[in-house]
Structure formats: C-alpha cells, structure tokens
Design a protein around this motif. Structure first.
Motif, PDB file in Angstrom:
ATOM      1  N   UNK A   1      -0.730 -13.607  -1.492  1.00 20.38           N
ATOM      2  CA  UNK A   1      -0.041 -11.983  -0.964  1.00 20.38           C
ATOM      3  C   UNK A   1      -0.961 -10.821  -1.572  1.00 20.38           C
ATOM      4  N   UNK A   3      -3.258  -8.086  -1.458  1.00 19.02           N
ATOM      5  CA  UNK A   3      -3.598  -7.103  -3.178  1.00 19.02           C
ATOM      6  C   UNK A   3      -3.735  -5.596  -2.168  1.00 19.02           C
ATOM      7  N   UNK A 125       7.259  -1.631  -5.338  1.00 22.89           N
ATOM      8  CA  UNK A 125       6.380  -2.689  -5.287  1.00 22.89           C
ATOM      9  C   UNK A 125       7.023  -3.434  -4.364  1.00 22.89           C
ATOM     10  N   UNK A 126       8.142  -4.489  -5.171  1.00 27.10           N
ATOM     11  CA  UNK A 126       8.810  -5.434  -4.632  1.00 27.10           C
ATOM     12  C   UNK A 126       9.383  -5.002  -3.658  1.00 27.10           C
ATOM     13  N   UNK A 129       8.301  -4.824  -0.548  1.00 22.00           N
ATOM     14  CA  UNK A 129       6.852  -6.183  -0.056  1.00 22.00           C
ATOM     15  C   UNK A 129       7.924  -6.449   0.889  1.00 22.00           C
ATOM     16  N   UNK A 130       9.945  -6.272   0.512  1.00 25.30           N
ATOM     17  CA  UNK A 130      11.120  -7.362   0.785  1.00 25.30           C
ATOM     18  C   UNK A 130      11.958  -5.911   1.914  1.00 25.30           C
TER      19      UNK A 130
END
Lengths: 323, 434
Positions: A1, A3, A125-126, A129-130
C-alpha cells in the motif's frame, strides 16, 4: 500500500483534499488566494460562476451535520455543479462493506466528486484510494483525524484579520483530543509559518505526546492566552462528562470558559474564533461570542469561499489530467 | 502413495539448538522418527535420499498461535488451506486458540479440530482450549476434560478476563491439574475502543489510542495471580518493552513464567500504520521503536522464549474499510521463518538462537518432546536454503488470507522441504500432499 500523499496528482496539484498533512505552504496559500477571488461572488446579485457546470457532486455524510453539509452544498451550487445529498446512518454493523458498496453504486451514477464525512479516522483516505481515477474526494471530517476545509476557512479568517502568519501566536482551547478541527488547524498553522501554536486544556482532553504535533502545551487558560493574537475555542461535547474525562460543565467553564475578563490576557487586538456550533456558558461566554472581537460568523461565510476554492482546484486538476 | 521407511538427509548443516548441534552431518530417519546423526551405519539403506548440500536442516517449526478459522469462519480460511500453508512455511506444529465458532470449550470440539488436521496430514494441530465457557469470562470451562481430550493449554484467547476473581480461580483450578494457561494481558477498560498505539502517530492520525498501560497494568495483575496460584502461566503476544521488563524481573525472582511475541512486533512499529494502512492494524497494536528494541532484546536474552506468527488470515473485505473498522491481524504463517531469519541478518541474535525461538523454545513452553533432532524424536524437519533471496507476493501465498503488510519485502532464506513424522509434506516447486 502506498504511503505517499495520495492527495496530489503527478503534476503536484491537488487531486483530493483529505488532510493538511503533507501539503506545502504554496498549496495552502493557493487555496487561500483562490478563495479570496471567490468572496466577491457571494455579494453579487447572480451568485454563480460556471466553473463546475455539468459536474455531479455528492455530499456523502455518514455523520449528521447541517452546517458543514449546507456550506458545501451552497459552494457547489455557486460553482454551477449538480448536488446530491446522501445522509447514511453508520449504525449498521457491516459499515465497511456498506461504505465500499455505497461508493460503487454512486460511481455508477457518474458522480465526479465526493464530499465525505464519516465517524472513522481515515475514511476519506479509504474512499480516495478506492474511488475511480477521475473522481475527487473532499474530506468534510473523518473521526478525530482531519477537517481540512474547516481549518482552511479558519486560516482564511486569520489572514483577513492579521495579514501574515509569521509573528502570530495562536491558542487553541478545549477538547483537542477528540477534535479533527484542531489537528487540521495545527498542521495548517505550522505549515503557514505561525510563530507559536499553543494548546490549552486539561490533560484528559489533550492527545498523548501532544508536543509531537509541534505545539506548546498549557494547562492554564490565563497563562496560555497571554499575548496571543488569535484564540480558537473548541466545542465541548456533552458526552465528555460521561467518559470520566471531565467532572462537570461547571468546573470546565470555571477553568477553560472564555470570558471578557480572561480575554484581557490576550493581545488588545486578539480575535476570537470558534468552529461552531457554540455552547454558550460551557466553553464561551455570550458576551465574548457576540462581542467585538468575535469573528465566528465571518468564519461561516468564508467557509463557502474556501469550499468553492478547494472544489474547483481539485476538479480542475482532475479535468486537466483527463485531457 | 508409498511412504519411504528410511530417509537420509545428506550433507545438510544441522542446526539443532535443543542439542547444541551446529554442524554438517547426515541425518537418518526410520519409521517417522529420527534414528541419528553422523556417519551411516553399514546396515542403513535409505529408500529416499534428500540432498541437503548447502541447506540448513532444523527441527520443524512450532507456532504457539495460529488461527485456522475452522470451524465457523471458513470464508476466511480452513484447516486445509492453513495447514498446507504451514507446511510450505516449514511449520510442523500449530497451536490454535479457542476463539473459533463454536468455541473450543468441549472435548468434542478438541477432537473435531485435531482429527480434521490429522486426516489432512499437513501439520500437527494442537488446540488450545477455552479457559472459561464460551470465553465469557464468567464460568470455568471443563478444564480436566479439555486436557484429557488433548488440549495443550487453556486460554481465553484475545478476551482477557475482566473479573479478577474469576481469573484467580481459573488459574487455581488449572494449577490443580498442572494445566498451562496462556494469557493475553490486557486491561479492557484501558483498551477502550482503541485501535492503535497511543503515541505520536495515533495522535496525528486521530486514531483512538491503546495506552501501553493497557498491557503493563494487566501484566502486573496476571503476574501477581500467577505467583499466588503457582499456575504455569504463559504470556501471549507481548507488545511493550515495559511488559517484557516486568516479566524479566519476575523470572529473576524465581517465577516460572514464559512468554512469546509475534514476529511482526519485532519488525514493525507505530510508524507503519501511517497512511491508515489496514494491513498494519494488529492487536495488540504496533508500538514505538523503543518498544520494538526492548522486545528484540528480550527475545535475544531469552526472557521471551518463543516467536510466534499470531497468524490471523482474513478475507479481503475484512481489511477493506476505514482503519478503525477493519479486522486486526496478519496472515503470518509464511513470514514466521523469514522474519525470524531477518533478526539474524539484523544481528539481533545468532542463527542457532533464532531457530531455537521457533523450535525448541516453544516446545519447552508447551512441555513437549518436539523441536529437537535427538534420536527417537518425531522426524518433524524443516530444510531451508539460507542464501535464497525472494520477495513476498500475495499470489504466491498458500494461506487463504492474503492480508500481510510484508508484500514486496525481500527475504533471505526459503524452505525447500518440510517433513512431518518422516513424511514429506512440502517440497519446493511441487505441492505434493501426504
């Protein structure tokens, strides 16, 4: 992942706006300058610019909020975007799956930008990211982590009144531990070169290793606001009394409530800010909240300009990347 | 398949810490047991020869804590997938905590897990029974019955007892029958709703913190009860340097307690959760650099006698959520040996001591005659190439759980053969079953 900072595109421009962390002074200043250019629009008879015409912006709120959602909605509409408002309760146990499923469903409706509020730190953030590559995500508050548009409107307010950040002393008072606003403010103030950021509160409401955030810590209000240029009061949630964090509202007001007489310790021209909604008589006395040094209502109107700036910048960089 | 009766493992570097052996020797196996090391007797005629030239031959690894997810969570993993992954990782003995669904709190459940593993034949599975019924922390489990059914120890898994009186009585009752009790020391009130180490990173990310005191307070309590009850207490999965220091002191004072640490705690810190990396969401949480250093020292000086995987395979969805809402844990069987060998490369401890922490160390904690290459011992053997470089890719993992923060890490040392009771249960570049 990865950073690395997922907020920035390959060209270093803002793609998402998730946190102040990792953003340069140039980007923050750019946001403030862009917001400055939008402030005039609100005073016009036709309060609209066509920057985001044809774009769909979705306010995805997993926590209830009227004020923040409304200012995002007004900002989006002034940019001529279409706005979807979704309020989703987080009470379901499988909220992780729901979140991803919700996201996929909305993407299928060709949403261009998500404005997200969620009770979990890291939720924005999640989602970033998706999300599909062309979609921008703006964090409207995630857990105790970040509330970057609130912090930027506060910076805007400070700049309007004080000009430069260098040489300023700013005190943030109250429940820092549970405050995403405070975390974002600290990062923004430090990035913009504020001389001294102070946190004032009892130890139960300060994060562990608070000094590692780049601040000075005070446990005494009078001492902490001595000679400061800006006093930022934070809202005290009533539920803090139950978790054994505080004995009573009464004792809290005695120790940390901002009154006219205590404000005398700050500089003569100090301004008083509050992200709202205020608890009169708990963290702030009405005399101060409604007094000449209070800029609380200005914060609200500047909030629209800041949100317009962030939305147009993030969408602009996305549109450019797509070309 | 015809099983070879007599096997010769030739020319390997035998590292057998239990017997203080580190030498290039031939190793002979007959009928599932180790016959001996060294020059071949004239009458020895092997059915199979494994050429271990340039390889290290050590006892099969023993893992004190591995979730197999069966029964109850077969969507995450099964005994079949996980014991096969264990064989690939050189692990021949696995202890599985009782927090399955249903909980391992009856002899029938113990038998079910053991027999399922036995019929598959990839690894020896030793169930850890529940210390209290349904792990509810209130009523004692039928400890003697669980012991008779084959539980290697009892534990309340990751649900520490809230009631100190119940804990005292559970330890006393277990002590009556000489049963080992494995405790995960944590004060649940101090843990509260935390999901990360209470420190600078959690403060910056706004993640609810778990203070170090959640562990140290509970270790102090558990030590006092271990001393009073004289129960054989094992401390599972330490996360803080101060807890390790308390245990060192207690051992100096003559208390016969033991401890383990998860391999990831010796390599990762709170810094690794930055960016909300849910693969680094573990419980107990990753703590500070100085905690990691203190844990490494405790492993080196033997206060922590075992390194375990704390294997927790998850389905992809369990990690696909904002950090606080994700399930904690790492799919860790396949990184147990590599992360332990990495401690040698980082000069934390010598090769023989490192191997001891994953073989004879855990065997001693369990009081088992495993983890040794002495004559007559079960031929549980791990053979690995100490010089092979490789990189971890999820698609190469045998575990059903691909949740690991070690993707892309480069490791040195790769298992080439695993033998369980003299049967080859894994051989590199083949997936030969038993």
């Amino acid at each position: 992942m990865s950073k690395q900072n997922i907020q920035l595109g390959p060209d270093g421009r803002l793609r998402h706006f998730l946190t102040i962390d990792g953003l340069s002074r140039e980007i923050l200043t750019d946001i403030l300058d862009t917001a400055e250019s939008f402030t005039g629009i609100s005073e016009r008879t036709v309060k609209k610019v066509p920057l985001l015409r044809g774009k769909v912006i979705c306010n995805l709120f997993f926590e209830t909020s009227t004020r923040t959602r409304t200012t995002f909605e007004v900002a989006a509409k002034r940019l001529s975007a279409d706005v979807l408002n979704l309020n989703i309760s987080t009470s379901s146990t499988a909220k992780g799956e729901t979140l991803l499923d919700t996201l996929r469903n909305l993407e299928a409706m060709h949403v261009d930008m998500f404005v997200v509020r969620h009770a979990d730190s890291g939720a924005a953030h999640f989602i970033a990211r998706h999300a599909a590559p062309h979609v921008s995500v703006i964090n409207a508050g995630d857990g105790h982590h970040a509330h970057p548009t609130q912090a930027m409107l506060d910076m805007f307010t400070i700049r309007r009144h004080k000009g430069d950040f260098a040489g300023l002393r700013v005190a943030i008072v109250g429940d820092i531990l549970h405050s995403r606003v405070a975390r974002s403010q600290i990062l923004a103030l430090n990035t913009l070169g504020t001389s001294e950021v102070r946190l004032i509160g009892p130890r139960t409401l300060l994060p562990a290793d608070a000094r590692s955030l780049g601040v000075h810590v005070y446990y005494d209000l009078d001492e902490g606001i001595r000679d400061v240029d800006v006093v930022i009061m934070l809202r005290l949630q009533k539920e803090r009394m139950h978790g054994a964090l505080l004995p009573s509202e009464h004792e809290y007001f005695q120790l940390f409530g901002l009154t006219e007489s205590r404000l005398q310790h700050a500089k003569q021209d100090a301004i008083v800010m509050h992200p709202g909604p205020i608890n009169r008589g708990v963290e702030i006395d009405s005399q101060v909240a409604d007094g000449p040094r209070s800029v609380i209502l200005q914060q609200v109107s500047f909030g629209i300009a800041i949100r317009m700036a962030v939305m147009s910048m993030a969408m602009g960089s996305q549109t450019q990347a797509a070309k | 398949m015809h099983e070879p009766r007599a096997i010769l493992i030739s020319n390997g570097r035998i590292i057998d810490p239990a017997n203080r052996i580190d030498a290039v020797l031939d190793l002979r196996i007959v009928d599932g047991r180790i016959q001996g090391l060294g020059p071949l007797p004239a009458e020895f005629e092997p059915d199979l020869i494994i050429d271990a030239d340039g390889l290290i031959v050590c006892p099969g690894l023993i893992d004190l804590s591995a979730r197999l997810r069966e029964p109850g969570q077969e969507h995450k993993a099964t005994i079949q997938t996980e014991t096969r992954a264990a064989a690939k990782a050189g692990i021949t003995t696995l202890c599985c905590p009782p927090d399955t669904n249903p909980v391992i709190d009856t002899p029938a459940m113990v038998t079910l897990v053991k027999e399922r593993a036995h019929s598959l034949g990839f690894a020896r599975v030793l169930p850890i029974g529940a210390l209290t019924k349904s792990l509810d922390g209130e009523q004692l489990s039928e400890m003697a019955a669980l012991q008779n059914a084959g539980c290697i120890a009892l534990s309340n898994a990751d649900r520490p007892l809230a009631n100190t009186l119940v804990e005292r009585r559970a330890l006393e009752y277990a002590a009556t029958y000489g049963i080992r009790v494995m405790l995960r020391s944590e004060d649940r009130h101090l843990r509260n709703s935390g999901c990360a180490h209470e420190g600078p990173v959690a403060s910056r990310l706004g993640l609810p913190g778990i203070p170090e005191a959640a562990e140290t307070v509970a270790v102090a309590r558990d030590l006092a009860l271990a001393e009073q009850t004289r129960c054989r207490v094992h401390f599972r999965g330490l996360s803080s340097g101060r807890a390790a220091q308390s245990l060192a002191l207690a051992r100096q004072q003559g208390l016969s307690i033991t401890a383990d640490v998860a391999a990831h705690q010796l390599h990762l810190t709170e810094m690794d959760i930055d960016g909300f990396d849910s693969h680094c969401h573990v419980h107990p949480p990753l703590r500070s650099l100085s905690d990691r250093q203190a844990l490494r020292e405790a492993v080196a000086n033997g206060v922590i006698g075992a390194i375990c995987s704390d294997h927790q395979p998850h389905d992809a969805d369990a990690k696909e959520a904002p950090f606080p809402s994700t399930a904690p844990g790492i799919s860790a069987l396949e990184t147990l040996l590599p992360l332990t060998l990495r401690l040698v490369q980082e000069r934390v401890l010598g090769l023989s001591d490192a191997i001891a922490r994953i073989t004879c160390g855990p065997a001693q904690i369990l009081g088992l005659k495993l983890g040794s290459l002495g004559p007559g011992c079960s031929a549980d053997i791990c053979i690995f190439d100490p010089n092979r470089h490789w990189e971890l890719h999820p698609e190469h993992m045998y575990s059903a759980g691909h949740n690991t923060p070690f993707v892309g890490w480069e490791f040195t040392g790769l298992v080439t053969h695993t033998l369980l009771e003299g049967r080859i249960v894994y051989e590199e570049s083949s997936s030969r079953g038993p």
